[in-house]
Design a protein around this motif. Structure first.
Motif, short mmCIF file in Angstrom:
data_model
loop_
_atom_site.label_atom_id
_atom_site.label_comp_id
_atom_site.label_asym_id
_atom_site.label_seq_id
_atom_site.Cartn_x
_atom_site.Cartn_y
_atom_site.Cartn_z
N VAL A 42 4.11 7.59 12.26
CA VAL A 42 4.34 7.81 10.83
C VAL A 42 5.80 7.52 10.48
O VAL A 42 6.10 6.83 9.49
N VAL A 43 6.72 8.03 11.29
CA VAL A 43 8.14 7.81 11.03
C VAL A 43 8.49 6.33 11.18
O VAL A 43 9.24 5.77 10.37
N ARG A 44 7.96 5.67 12.20
CA ARG A 44 8.22 4.24 12.38
C ARG A 44 7.75 3.44 11.16
O ARG A 44 8.44 2.52 10.70
N ALA A 45 6.59 3.80 10.61
CA ALA A 45 6.09 3.11 9.42
C ALA A 45 6.96 3.41 8.21
O ALA A 45 7.22 2.53 7.38
N MET A 46 7.43 4.64 8.10
CA MET A 46 8.31 5.00 7.00
C MET A 46 9.61 4.21 7.06
O MET A 46 10.07 3.66 6.05
N LEU A 47 10.21 4.12 8.25
CA LEU A 47 11.48 3.41 8.39
C LEU A 47 11.31 1.92 8.10
O LEU A 47 12.17 1.30 7.47
N ALA A 48 10.20 1.34 8.53
CA ALA A 48 9.95 -0.07 8.23
C ALA A 48 9.82 -0.28 6.72
O ALA A 48 10.28 -1.30 6.18
N THR A 49 9.20 0.67 6.05
CA THR A 49 9.04 0.57 4.59
C THR A 49 10.37 0.77 3.87
O THR A 49 10.68 0.05 2.91
N PHE A 50 11.16 1.74 4.32
CA PHE A 50 12.49 1.92 3.74
C PHE A 50 13.33 0.65 3.92
O PHE A 50 14.09 0.27 3.02
N LEU B 257 7.85 -2.06 -4.13
CA LEU B 257 6.98 -2.54 -3.07
C LEU B 257 5.57 -2.22 -3.51
O LEU B 257 5.06 -1.12 -3.31
N GLY B 258 4.94 -3.18 -4.16
CA GLY B 258 3.61 -2.99 -4.71
C GLY B 258 2.55 -2.89 -3.63
O GLY B 258 2.83 -2.93 -2.42
N ALA B 259 1.30 -2.79 -4.04
CA ALA B 259 0.20 -2.63 -3.10
C ALA B 259 0.07 -3.82 -2.17
O ALA B 259 -0.25 -3.67 -0.99
N GLU B 260 0.33 -5.02 -2.67
CA GLU B 260 0.28 -6.20 -1.81
C GLU B 260 1.33 -6.10 -0.71
O GLU B 260 1.06 -6.37 0.47
N GLY B 261 2.54 -5.69 -1.07
CA GLY B 261 3.60 -5.53 -0.10
C GLY B 261 3.31 -4.41 0.88
O GLY B 261 3.59 -4.52 2.08
N ALA B 262 2.72 -3.30 0.37
CA ALA B 262 2.37 -2.19 1.26
C ALA B 262 1.35 -2.64 2.30
O ALA B 262 1.46 -2.27 3.48
N LEU B 263 0.37 -3.41 1.88
CA LEU B 263 -0.63 -3.91 2.82
C LEU B 263 0.01 -4.82 3.86
O LEU B 263 -0.29 -4.74 5.05
#
Length: 314
Positions: free
Chosen positions: A67-75, A124-130
């Motif tokens: 979860v944290v790894r995904a959060m950091l990649a998104t940040f 970061l819209g839904a396309e970017g989130a995917l």
């Protein structure tokens, strides 16, 4: 100018998923009504993760947690990391059983990060989130239904992962059979050959198209629509219990397949009351989740149901 982070906590509920669904290898996925609940807040420094339920005492409690790894990649996608994070995970999705526990963690992390940033869901819209989630997972078939809910068709092209979301027929009532033993996607993929006969590829193309129709319009066709020649047979030797259960269910007319890379099994219609899977299996009838990863918090409160391929919210 830096990002503005939420002062309070945000939460996300992420559904379990089943991918492949028989013939739709690495393309088709279904969101299931079984959920992990994740909460995160920005702190002054460091990374702390608390896990209860599935995976407690086994999963990392620091920045190595998925979860944290995904959060950091998104940040990173949004342009700035916060100084620290505190994350709480209440896990109900079985770990390493073919029900999308890693996708739930990744999608949850992506959604939490977007929600912790002012304007994050727009930047970061839904396309970017995917795309971020699929890049972390390695393929989009599980993350797409987890993010969007319902039944999804996912693929990858130049810009990254894309997906469309469809509604399932109300008579589709999945039952999952979860074994006590774990399985791992990497090991299951190693069982696959580098090439398959052209006739088998053509067979699966037809069955995949039929499965889309059966799941959305005519469940009476689910039995032939779930036939597969692309991956399940090759994996059977490594998961004999799973292969035997699929065969036993299909022998009594139930459209059953391996869930994801296994070892869980998913049946799409009602299982006869006198059917006995064995003591090593836990059976649970689940609804199809329609909302996907639901976010609540101070910066955002919404459910994204997005047709990513078309670039619009529906």
């Amino acid at each position: 100018m830096g990002l503005t982070f939420a002062a309070g906590a945000v939460s996300v509920r992420t559904p379990a998923t089943s991918a492949n669904l028989g013939p739709g290898f690495d393309a088709l996925g279904l969101a299931l009504a079984l959920y992990d609940d994740l909460t995160a807040r920005v702190t002054g420094g460091g990374f702390a993760v608390t896990v209860t339920g599935e995976g407690a005492g086994e999963l990392p409690a620091d920045e190595k947690h998925l979860v944290v790894r995904a959060m950091l990649a998104t940040f990173d996608e949004l342009g700035e990391r916060p100084p620290g994070l505190a994350v709480e995970c209440v896990n109900r999705i079985p770990q390493a059983r073919g029900l999308g526990s890693s996708s739930a963690a990744i999608v949850g992390g992506v959604q939490l990060a977007r929600a912790l940033v002012a304007g994050g869901a727009e930047d970061l819209g839904a396309e970017g989130a995917l795309r971020v989630a699929a890049r972390l997972e390695g393929h989009p078939d599980n993350v797409a239904p987890c993010l969007l809910g319902g039944f999804t068709i996912a693929w990858t092209e130049g810009a990254g992962a894309r997906s469309v979301r469809l509604e399932t027929h109300p008579d589709v009532r999945p039952t999952v059979f979860v074994p006590t033993e774990k399985g791992y996607t990497a090991a299951a993929r190693r069982a696959l050959p580098p090439a398959v006969p052209h006739a088998d590829a053509a067979f699966n193309a037809g069955r995949s198209a039929l499965l889309v129709h059966a799941l959305t319009t005519d469940p009476r066709l689910l039995f032939p629509a779930t036939e597969d020649r692309l991956h399940q047979g090759y994996r059977g030797e490594a998961m004999p219990g799973t292969a035997s259960l699929v065969a036993a269910l299909r022998s009594v007319g139930v459209p059953a397949v391996v869930s994801g890379a296994g070892p869980s099994v998913i049946a799409f219609t009602e299982v006869p009351g006198d059917f006995r899977a064995g003591t090593q299996w836990r059976a649970e009838t689940l609804g199809v989740d329609g909302g996907g990863a639901l976010v609540k918090g101070s910066m955002v409160e919404h459910a994204e149901r997005t047709t990513v391929a078309a670039g619009r919210t529906s």
